[in-house]
Write a protein that holds these residues in place. Structure first.
Motif, PDB file in Angstrom:
ATOM      1  N   ARG A 153      11.935  92.393  28.016  1.00  0.00           N
ATOM      2  CA  ARG A 153      11.671  91.601  29.214  1.00  0.00           C
ATOM      3  C   ARG A 153      12.882  91.533  30.127  1.00  0.00           C
ATOM      4  O   ARG A 153      12.757  91.506  31.349  1.00  0.00           O
ATOM      5  N   ASP A 157      12.617  92.663  33.907  1.00  0.00           N
ATOM      6  CA  ASP A 157      12.884  91.715  34.985  1.00  0.00           C
ATOM      7  C   ASP A 157      14.088  92.174  35.806  1.00  0.00           C
ATOM      8  O   ASP A 157      14.111  92.025  37.038  1.00  0.00           O
ATOM      9  N   GLU A 168       9.947  84.746  42.581  1.00  0.00           N
ATOM     10  CA  GLU A 168       8.689  84.064  42.259  1.00  0.00           C
ATOM     11  C   GLU A 168       7.543  85.050  42.010  1.00  0.00           C
ATOM     12  O   GLU A 168       6.479  84.674  41.541  1.00  0.00           O
ATOM     13  N   ARG A 171       6.674  87.585  37.587  1.00  0.00           N
ATOM     14  CA  ARG A 171       5.647  87.574  36.528  1.00  0.00           C
ATOM     15  C   ARG A 171       4.351  88.254  36.980  1.00  0.00           C
ATOM     16  O   ARG A 171       3.720  88.972  36.215  1.00  0.00           O
ATOM     17  N   SER A 172       3.976  88.065  38.232  1.00  0.00           N
ATOM     18  CA  SER A 172       2.702  88.655  38.655  1.00  0.00           C
ATOM     19  C   SER A 172       2.861  90.174  38.849  1.00  0.00           C
ATOM     20  O   SER A 172       1.926  90.937  38.582  1.00  0.00           O
ATOM     21  N   SER A 174       4.900  91.914  37.046  1.00  0.00           N
ATOM     22  CA  SER A 174       4.947  92.356  35.658  1.00  0.00           C
ATOM     23  C   SER A 174       3.527  92.579  35.122  1.00  0.00           C
ATOM     24  O   SER A 174       3.246  93.591  34.471  1.00  0.00           O
ATOM     25  N   SER A 175       2.610  91.670  35.425  1.00  0.00           N
ATOM     26  CA  SER A 175       1.218  91.839  34.993  1.00  0.00           C
ATOM     27  C   SER A 175       0.610  93.094  35.598  1.00  0.00           C
ATOM     28  O   SER A 175      -0.181  93.794  34.945  1.00  0.00           O
ATOM     29  N   ASP A 268       3.086  85.015  28.835  1.00  0.00           N
ATOM     30  CA  ASP A 268       4.280  84.619  29.572  1.00  0.00           C
ATOM     31  C   ASP A 268       5.471  84.300  28.689  1.00  0.00           C
ATOM     32  O   ASP A 268       6.604  84.308  29.153  1.00  0.00           O
ATOM     33  N   TYR A 269       5.216  83.958  27.413  1.00  0.00           N
ATOM     34  CA  TYR A 269       6.304  83.315  26.668  1.00  0.00           C
ATOM     35  C   TYR A 269       7.330  84.277  26.060  1.00  0.00           C
ATOM     36  O   TYR A 269       8.270  83.838  25.426  1.00  0.00           O
ATOM     37  N   THR A 271      10.558  86.544  25.686  1.00  0.00           N
ATOM     38  CA  THR A 271      11.882  86.389  26.297  1.00  0.00           C
ATOM     39  C   THR A 271      12.802  87.571  26.029  1.00  0.00           C
ATOM     40  O   THR A 271      13.901  87.628  26.565  1.00  0.00           O
ATOM     41  N   TYR A 326       9.981  85.540  21.251  1.00  0.00           N
ATOM     42  CA  TYR A 326       9.670  84.328  22.044  1.00  0.00           C
ATOM     43  C   TYR A 326      10.620  83.233  21.589  1.00  0.00           C
ATOM     44  O   TYR A 326      10.387  82.565  20.624  1.00  0.00           O
TER      45      TYR A 326
END
Lengths: 506, 506
Positions: A153, A157, A168, A171-172, A174-175, A268-269, A271, A326
């Motif tokens: 991740r 990221d 912001e 995450r979207s 990433s999906s 989402d969780y 890391t 996680y």
């Protein structure tokens, strides 16, 4: 259930080899615990009716209950646990009769503060033991090996950052990237630009990165890019990937893994490191937008549902297992200390349906027996035959006392052909046959089932009742030894056949 | 979980020895299926919230779902199945935090049209294997054997008939009789007369019968009574009991059973033989009316609930297992053909708490290890010690490849005392120790943990890395052989001590 049972046993054996214990968490959770953990899939959670007491729901996966359990048991700071149990999802509110939305998951997790990437590497080693030669035997030779796709991740990221994705939107975006294993880039790009508001340049910069995949050389190539080396998250993530690959090399599993920059995982969780396991036939073919992936034809019954859970997001769409690190989930429940965790979920239903399909395709696989019984106790006699029921029971007692798996017909006077048929249908390898005359002499016949006409022991051999256990045990162990020898000599024959072909030119 | 796991394994092994397969039935049932099957306990059923789709509840036991499954699968006319799974009861609407009302049950059933009492006898044989020497080892020597109390619904109902109980009161009088194992006759008599409206004469006639218990002689004595021989149900029931006892004799389990005319069992659906298994400490002491049975003191935590399910009516209050023949339940769901069944439920939580209490009481029982790991891989070194992490990983790989259960510290540079402590705490029997000098020579040390000061191998023995697997395997098998020899020689010593005592007089 027999195949499933074997899969469970294989998986459990591997877990125990690595020192894991099983922890059983409740099927119910307080509704608040599950709320907000599964994104839009939350609508699939089953709620219990309010009959007084706390408001509960049925567990949606095994990870959140494990994290909650850790948070509730502060005396446990380190654990390797596994859990094979059912989870519940309201996938199809209009269910066909009797088909409920419950299915098995199988999770393994390592919790505790440890040196970086060591438990992460062990989890990938465990994956390789389970699917590889020591476990389910998914090798490249028998129609489909497996690959562990790995990403991080932090690396992902970091890439989004250096490509210019606003914080912001990470995450979207990433999906969106996560869809690349089933959708072509053009569609994902369109989603990024039209739905998620990236500029074309940013999207194309992302594409430059996320198509990369391979071994440790991917890390080296990324480092040639100055944007990469100047981003902290990326640099740290790559350092962890270096460590991971070094450890995987020590574990002898490097040939199974692929650093894949398009792997993003839905939840989402996560890391740190994330991974998914794919095998031939497990990934759905790419489709164009708006179309559902075509259903795999199923041999047993027509079904409109995703029965083998190939679309399960908690394992990975089209994957047989998926997971990652996680480090912050336990803290969400404890409110104080974090316990870093890394874990994996095995999609037992997917593994089961792939295993079954391969067994059906491979004619050389022996038929799966539904029971493990080794001896069928029979009786026969002429006119006035009593059936020797009590005598069969005494023989059964003797065999059971010795730990031998045995059955007999639940009939006072069974017919001999019916008894043979029952033994044959169940694939039971040996018969112990009682006759009235032999009985008087304290003897029984031991007969191996399925011997060819003309075999010297076709009709069985006479044995003293006192020696029955020893005789049966020695024949059982001989039979299982023979089975191994046969497997080896079959292998040798195939090898020789292959060599002759190569040498002599087809 | 470790003890529970062993209990499950023991039970499963016995089931497989008798040719059983596992069948997994759903956790949900349509609410209508469960309605009206459990009498006043129906209020304990958990309902799912109506979120669209069918109205469902969580299963209350494993018997009704099995019968429903048989009714749904008409191609299955005979099966021996087992199922270990959780059931759900709303026992305590005001639950303490985190304690949910879910617990394990373990069921074994034989379904099919067979000759009378043959499967029934095999179920009782299975009970004896599970609790006896081949299974959990509940013998009379080690603080509590077990007894299988047997009765027959036909015998019991026949007794009520000949005593003059009106037909419509038979089930409720039967429930009253079932309380005799925890309440004195005076109370049960009062209930029969004052609450259920029997005359004093009828009640006292019942008492004459239901106090009888013992072996096959009970059948003989009953038959001396003309009322008995002239009642059809009684006569047929006793004939079946004769058969059962003859079969149990052939199975070598007569010494474990007791024909007990006061056993009635709570559930309505039994149609033939019924049984419950009790062990020392499993039956609650008789109490006077209105008082709850005193709670057993628990060592781990104070609890206001019946945590080990000693009051579970589906197993039998105060029992560790209970069951019987139910020939008409499948027909309630199929609407057409009946499939006769006989089955038993094991109260795993009761069995677990009794096993644990006995282990705690018996000081000679070795501590239960939480993991099965056999080897802990350690490293040590002087100044500038690197930790040899990758080398430990390679050794772990070698051991895992050979199927040996192994662990190591998830640390780059672990301290030697910390590694020893981890191995000791987990009760791991062997250490493989890597040193930097030895590493260069391709050698490691193999050390048995816990050897006394002065033992010649106290510091371990040096082994070539190439021979490590062979060395570890041979030491592991020697160790387990020694453990057996030790157990045997302990037994012999005890025997000798006993003989000397007997022969020499104190």
């Amino acid at each position: 259930m027999v195949i499933r049972d074997r899969i469970f046993n294989t998986i459990t054996q591997v877990f125990k080899r690595h020192g894991a214990v099983t922890v059983d968490t409740p099927v119910f959770e307080l509704r608040d615990i599950l709320a907000g953990k599964y994104g839009e899939d939350s609508k699939l959670i089953y709620d219990l009716q309010d009959q007084g007491g706390e408001i509960c729901s049925l567990r949606y996966d095994l990870t959140v209950p494990f994290a909650r359990w850790l948070a509730m048991n502060p005396n446990i700071q380190t654990i390797k646990r596994y859990h094979i149990a059912k989870v519940y999802r309201r996938d199809q509110p209009a269910m066909t009769k009797g088909r409920m939305r419950e299915f098995y998951q199988c999770d393994f997790d390592i919790a505790g503060v440890y040196d970086k990437m060591v438990p992460d590497a062990e989890i990938i080693r465990i994956v390789c033991e389970i699917f590889g030669e020591q476990g389910l035997g998914w090798s490249n030779d028998n129609g489909g090996g497996f690959t562990v796709k790995i990403n991080h991740r932090g690396v992902l990221d970091g890439i989004f950052e250096v490509c210019g994705v606003p914080k912001e939107k990470i995450r979207s975006i990433s999906s969106a990237v996560d869809k690349l294993d089933k959708s072509p880039w053009e569609e994902v790009r369109k989603e990024m630009i039209e739905e998620k508001g990236l500029t074309e340049e940013v999207a194309d910069r992302i594409w430059e990165f996320v198509q990369r995949k391979g071994g440790a050389e991917v890390m080296q190539e990324l480092r040639k890019d100055e944007r990469v080396t100047s981003n902290d998250r990326l640099r740290q993530g790559l350092e962890e990937m270096d460590l991971l690959f070094a450890y995987l090399e020590a574990f002898g599993t490097l040939d199974r893994v692929q650093f894949n920059l398009s792997l993003a995982r839905g939840l989402d969780y996560y890391t740190g490191v994330i991974f998914e396991v794919i095998t031939e036939g497990s990934a759905p073919p790419p489709t164009s937008k708006g179309q559902k992936p075509p259903k795999q034809p199923r041999k047993d019954k027509a079904s409109e549902f995703d029965e083998d859970r190939s679309n399960d997001p908690s394992v990975g769409v089209g994957s047989v297992a998926g997971g990652g690190r996680y480090d912050e989930l336990v803290g969400m429940f404890s409110g104080k200390g974090q316990i870093p965790c890394v874990g994996i979920s095995f999609g037992v239903d997917r593994i089961f349906s792939i295993t079954r399909a391969r067994m059906e395709a491979d004619k050389s696989t022996p038929a799966v027996r539904s029971t493990e019984v080794d001896v069928y106790i029979m009786a026969f006699g002429g006119k006035g035959f009593t059936g020797l029921l009590k005598e069969r029971m005494q023989v059964a007692k003797t065999l059971w006392d010795a730990g031998i798996k045995a059955e007999f017909a639940y009939k006072q006077k069974p017919k001999l052909p019916a008894q043979f048929k029952a033994a044959e249908q169940a694939g039971i390898p040996f018969a112990v046959i009682l006759g009235e005359d032999e009985q008087v002499q304290g003897k029984v016949k031991v007969k191996e089932m399925g011997l060819d006409e003309g075999h010297p022991e076709k009709d069985g051999v006479m044995v003293d009742l006192a020696n029955l256990v020893a005789e049966v045990k020695s024949r059982l162990s001989k039979k299982s030894a023979n089975a191994s020898v046969e497997a080896i000599s079959n292998g040798v024959r195939e090898l020789q056949a292959g060599q002759i072909k190569e040498g002599g030119g087809g």
